[in-house]
Design an enzyme around this catalytic site. Structure first.
Site, PDB file in Angstrom:
ATOM      1  N   HIS A 460       0.783  -1.231   0.000  1.00  0.00           N
ATOM      2  CA  HIS A 460       0.000   0.000   0.000  1.00  0.00           C
ATOM      3  C   HIS A 460       0.819   1.286   0.000  1.00  0.00           C
ATOM      4  CE1 HIS A 460      -3.533   2.320   0.199  1.00  0.00           C
ATOM      5  NE2 HIS A 460      -4.245   1.563   1.000  1.00  0.00           N
ATOM      6  N   TYR A 572     -14.500   6.025   8.934  1.00  0.00           N
ATOM      7  CA  TYR A 572     -13.520   6.478   7.940  1.00  0.00           C
ATOM      8  C   TYR A 572     -14.022   6.073   6.557  1.00  0.00           C
ATOM      9  CZ  TYR A 572      -8.929   6.773   5.559  1.00  0.00           C
ATOM     10  OH  TYR A 572      -7.881   7.080   4.720  1.00  0.00           O
ATOM     11  N   THR A 585      -5.081  10.571  -0.781  1.00  0.00           N
ATOM     12  CA  THR A 585      -6.417  10.382  -0.220  1.00  0.00           C
ATOM     13  C   THR A 585      -6.708  11.411   0.865  1.00  0.00           C
ATOM     14  OG1 THR A 585      -5.611   8.829   1.467  1.00  0.00           O
ATOM     15  CG2 THR A 585      -6.352   7.896  -0.639  1.00  0.00           C
TER      16      THR A 585
END
Length: 774
Positions: A460, A572, A585
Site C-alpha cells: 500500500h 472512515y 487520499t
C-alpha cells in the site's frame, strides 16, 4: 540464467597458431535485436517526454512561430517591438556571421523564447482553470452557465491527444485549509459521538490549541506547501506506511479479485501467460507514458498520475526504524513461487516480450517441476509479512528487482454461486494466503489458481487501490478481448521450445523464518472475512431515487453499524485528492449528526416520525455526506491537515494534547469504494458477465469492521467485509446481513407502496452458542 545461456554462444581458445573464435549467430542476433529495442525505447521515451514537456502546445507549434517571425523579416513588420534587433546586435562572433544570418538567428531565438512563454502561459492558465472547484458543489444534472463556460475553456486549453503525464505540470497544488475551518469541522464531526461532558472537554482542548500553538504550526505547513508539490503525500507515505512497525500482511496490504462470473480458461499456465503478457504491454505503455491520462470528473478534469510511476520493479525494503520504497527501471525478469520453490523467468527474448504461448510454456515447466524446496525455503516469504533480513543477497536481489512477483497456487479459489462462503475463502487467500506464499513487500503479487482464476495482492505504501485497479482493468480486458485462447484453452501463438528453462533461486535460510511464519499464521487465522453480493438493486435504481449511490451506501452502513453494535462510531471513508499534484487520499467522516438523526428515526420503535419525515432526514443526511465528500476532494478535509500539523509539532518539539487526542482516535468502521470502469474498455451493458468482483482490506481496528464496496454496473453492489474472530462483538457475516437489510429498508422509503415482504425476507442469521457464523 539468460546471461549464462548467451555466454555459451561466445567462446574463444588461444592456440599456438592464433586465436580460435566461435560465435553463435542466434546469440549475436539476439544481442543485435535487444540493442535495437533498447534504442527504440529510449527514442520513444524521449519523444513522449518532449510531447509531455511542452504540453498543451506541440513541437510543431514551435515551427509555426518560427515561420511567423521569419516572415516578419521580409514584411518589415517587427512584432517583437525591437527585441529581435537587440538580439541581433548582441550575438557573439558578429564579425564572423553575415547580417542576414544574424537576422535569421535572432528571429529563431526570439521565436523560441516567445514559444516557451506561450507554453507557460497556457499551462498556468490551465492550472488556474483546474483550481476552480465550484462545479463540484452543483446539484447533479444541473450545470450552471458559468460551469459550462469553465468546462469549455478547460477543453480548449487541454490541447489534443494528451499522454499520461501531459497534465502533471498543470495540476494545482493541494491548498492548506485554515485552522479555524478545520477545527470547526472536526468538532462538528465528533459532536454526535460524544456526550456533553466529553464534547466540552474536546472543545476546550481545540480552543486552547487554536489560541496558542496552531498559528506557529500552520506557518511552517504553509511554507512547506509553497516548497513541496504536495504538503501531505510524502509525510503520509513515510509516517503512515513506511514507519509503521506492524506486519504489513492484513494490516496494510490490500487485494483485488478476478472477474466475478467469467473464467476465460481453466488452464492455470495459460491464464497466467496471457495475464503476464498483458501486464508487460501495460508496463511498456506506462514506461513510455503512452496511456491516456485518467479523466474522472465530468470526463474532462484530469487526475494526477504520479503514483503510477512505481507500479512495476518496485519493492518495499525493510529498515529498523523506517522502510524505503526501492524503484528500479527496465528489469527483464519475473520471480515465480510454486510449492515452496522460487524460480526466475526471463520475460524478453530477441529484444521483444515473450509471447503468451511462450510464457505459458515457462509456467507449465514450473508446474511440472517435482523438485523439493531447499531446507527452510518453503516458508521463506513469511519474512516479508513480518521482518525480512538474513537471506541470500543474490536471490533476494532477484526478487526485489523483478518486474513483479507471481504465485502459482495449488488450491482453487473464486466465486461459486453454489457456495455461500466462496468469496470469503477467496478474499483470505488473496489477502494473506498461507502467509508464506506471497511476497508482501513487492509492489504487487499476481496470484494464479489451478482453476484459472487470478487475483492481486498489493503493497500500500507506493500507491492506492485505484492505481492498481487501473492496471487490472486493462489486463483483464486485454486478456479476454484481445489475446484470447484456443479451443483447448491454451494461449494463442507458436511456442519457442528453445527458451532457457526457469532457473531456481538458491538460499541460505535463517531459523527466524519459522518463528515469523507462526506469528503471521496467528494474524491470518484471526481475520474474519465475508463477501456479500447485493443483487436486489444497484446504481440504476438508486439514481432514480435522485440521490448519490455513495451517500446511499454510506447511510446504509451507518444503519447497519447501529443495528450491529447499538452505538455509533467514528467512521472512515476514503476519498481521493488526485485533482491536485501528487494527491493521494483524504478522510470523509461519514458518521455525521444528520446521519445519526436519520438512523435513530429508522430505529424508532414507536414510529413518532412519519414516513415523509424519515425520508426528509435521509435526504438531509445524504446532502451532508455529499458536501463533506466534495470538501475532501477539493482540499478542505479535516484529517490530513491535522495529521500534518501533528508532524510539524513533533519536529518542533511542541506538545499538543488536542492533536494527540485526535490522532489516537480509533476508526471502528473503515470504508472505501473501489472504482470501476476507469478505462471503459469493456461495455458491461453488452457484456454483463465481464465485471470485476472488486477488492478489500483487513480490519483497521481490533474491535471494528473494514468494508470495501464496488458499484458494478446498474444492478450489482459487492461488499467485502472484514473483522477479527478474537473480538466477541463483531461478526463479518452478521454485518453483511445487516448491510443487506439496511439497503432494502432505505430503498423502501422511496416506495411507500412497496411490498413489505421485500424488507422482511432478509433476516439476520442468529449467532449460535456464542460462536460466530463462519
Amino acid at each position: 540464467m539468460a546471461e549464462a545461456h548467451q555466454a555459451v554462444g561466445f567462446q574463444f581458445t588461444v592456440r599456438p597458431d592464433g586465436v580460435d573464435l566461435k560465435l553463435s549467430q542466434d546469440v549475436i542476433k539476439n544481442i543485435y535485436l535487444s540493442g535495437v529495442t533498447a534504442w527504440k525505447k529510449k527514442a520513444i521515451q524521449f519523444k513522449n517526454g518532449v510531447l509531455a514537456g511542452v504540453y498543451p502546445a506541440s513541437p510543431f507549434s514551435w515551427l509555426i512561430v518560427v515561420i511567423a517571425m521569419m516572415s516578419s523579416l521580409y514584411t518589415h513588420v517587427d512584432p517583437s517591438l525591437g527585441m529581435m534587433d537587440a538580439i541581433k546586435e548582441n550575438l557573439p562572433y558578429r564579425s564572423c556571421v553575415s547580417v542576414q544570418t544574424r537576422a535569421v538567428l535572432s528571429a529563431i531565438l526570439f521565436a523560441t523564447g516567445l514559444w516557451l512563454f506561450l507554453i507557460y502561459l497556457l499551462r498556468y492558465t490551465l492550472k488556474a482553470l483546474l483550481s476552480y472547484h465550484g462545479w463540484i458543489f452543483e446539484s447533479h444534472g444541473k450545470m450552471t452557465t458559468s460551469t459550462k463556460m469553465w468546462l469549455s475553456l478547460v477543453k480548449m486549453f487541454s490541447g489534443r491527444r494528451p499522454l499520461l503525464y501531459s497534465f502533471q505540470a498543470s495540476l494545482p497544488r493541494l491548498p492548506v485549509p485554515s485552522v479555524d475551518d478545520t477545527i470547526q469541522r472536526y468538532l462538528e464531526s465528533v459532536r454526535p459521538l460524544l456526550d456533553t461532558k466529553q464534547y466540552n472537554h474536546m472543545e476546550i482542548l481545540a480552543n486552547e490549541f487554536k489560541d496558542s500553538k496552531a498559528a506557529q504550526l500552520q506557518r511552517y505547513l504553509v511554507l512547506k506547501s509553497w516548497w513541496a508539490t504536495n504538503y501531505v503525500s510524502d509525510w503520509w507515505e513515510e509516517y503512515i506506511y513506511l514507519r509503521g512497525r506492524a506486519p504489513i500482511m492484513v494490516n496494510s496490504n490490500f487485494y483485488i479479485m478476478d472477474l466475478l462470473y467469467v473464467t476465460p480458461t481453466h488452464r492455470q499456465a495459460a491464464r497466467a501467460g496471457n495475464v503476464v503478457h498483458a501486464m508487460l504491454q501495460y508496463r511498456r505503455k506506462l514506461e513510455r507514458g503512452e496511456h491516456a491520462p485518467v479523466l474522472r470528473a465530468l470526463g474532462t478534469v484530469p487526475m494526477c498520475s504520479t503514483q503510477m510511476e512505481r507500479m512495476f520493479n518496485t519493492t518495499r525494503i525493510p529498515g529498523i526504524e523506517t522502510d524505503i520504497v526501492q524503484h528500479l527501471t527496465d528489469r527483464k525478469h519475473l520471480v515465480v513461487y510454486h510449492k515452496g520453490r522460487f524460480f526466475q523467468v526471463w520475460l524478453y527474448t530477441g529484444g521483444r516480450h515473450l509471447l503468451p504461448s511462450e510464457l505459458e510454456m515457462q509456467f507449465q515447466r514450473i508446474l511440472n517441476d517435482t523438485s523439493e524446496p531447499q531446507q527452510g525455503e518453503l516458508k521463506l516469504a513469511a519474512l516479508t509479512a513480518g521482518s525480512s533480513q538474513g537471506v541470500n543477497k543474490v536471490s533476494l536481489d532477484a526478487i526485489e528487482s523483478a518486474a513483479f512477483f507471481l504465485a502459482l497456487d495449488d488450491e482453487p479459489q473464486g466465486f461459486d454461486p453454489a457456495k455461500t462462503n466462496s468469496l470469503d475463502g477467496y478474499a483470505k487467500s488473496l489477502l494473506h494466503g498461507k502467509c508464506y506464499d506471497r511476497w508482501f513487500d513487492k509492489s504487487f503479487t499476481l496470484i494464479s489458481y489451478p482453476n484459472g482464476k487470478m487475483g492481486v495482492n498489493a503493497e500500500h505504501s507506493w500507491a492506492d487501490a485505484p492505481i492498481v485497479g487501473h492496471m487490472w482493468e486493462y489486463v483483464l480486458a486485454t486478456d479476454c478481448f484481445h489475446l484470447g485462447y484456443t479451443e483447448e484453452g491454451h494461449c494463442k501463438g507458436d511456442v519457442n521450445k528453445g527458451l532457457p528453462h526457469p532457473s531456481r533461486l538458491q538460499w541460505q535460510i535463517p531459523k527466524e523464518v519459522w518463528r515469523s511464519s507462526k506469528a503471521m499464521l496467528r494474524i491470518a487465522d484471526d481475520v474474519d472475512f465475508h463477501g456479500c453480493l447485493f443483487t436486489e438493486f444497484g446504481k440504476g435504481l438508486i439514481k432514480k431515487c435522485r440521490t448519490s449511490p455513495d451517500a446511499f451506501i454510506q447511510l446504509a452502513l451507518q444503519l447497519a453499524q447501529f443495528r450491529d453494535q447499538s452505538v455509533f462510531c467514528l467512521t472512515y471513508e476514503s476519498s481521493m485528492t488526485r485533482m491536485f499534484r501528487d494527491g493521494r487520499t483524504e478522510t470523509v467522516r461519514s458518521c455525521t449528526a444528520e446521519a445519526v438523526a436519520f438512523v435513530r428515526a429508522m430505529e424508532d420503535k414507536e414510529r413518532t416520525l412519519t414516513h415523509i419525515h424519515t425520508l426528509a432526514l435521509f435526504r438531509k443526511a445524504s446532502e451532508k455526506h455529499q458536501n463533506m465528500y466534495r470538501l475532501a476532494m477539493t482540499g478542505s478535509g479535516i484529517d490530513r491537515h491535522l495529521f500534518c500539523l501533528y508532524i510539524v509539532s513533533k519536529y518542533l518539539g511542541v506538545d499538543s494534547p488536542f492533536l494527540k487526542k485526535v490522532l489516537s482516535e480509533p476508526w471502528k468502521l473503515s470504508t472505501s469504494q473501489t472504482p470501476q470502469q476507469q478505462l471503459n474498455l469493456v461495455d458491461i451493458n453488452k457484456f454483463p458477465k465481464y465485471v470485476g468482483a472488486g477488492g478489500g482490506f483487513g480490519p483497521v481496528a481490533d474491535d471494528g469492521y473494514g468494508v470495501s464496496y464496488i458499484i458494478v454496473g446498474e444492478n450489482l453492489i459487492t461488499f467485502h467485509i472484514s473483522s477479527k474472530f478474537s473480538c466477541p462483538d463483531t461478526d463479518s457475516y452478521r454485518f453483511g446481513q445487516h448491510i443487506r437489510k439496511a439497503m432494502i429498508d432505505i430503498q423502501a422509503l422511496f416506495k411507500p407502496e412497496n411490498d413489505k415482504k421485500t424488507a422482511e425476507h432478509v433476516k439476520i442469521v442468529p449467532v449460535e452458542n456464542g460462536k460466530k457464523h463462519i
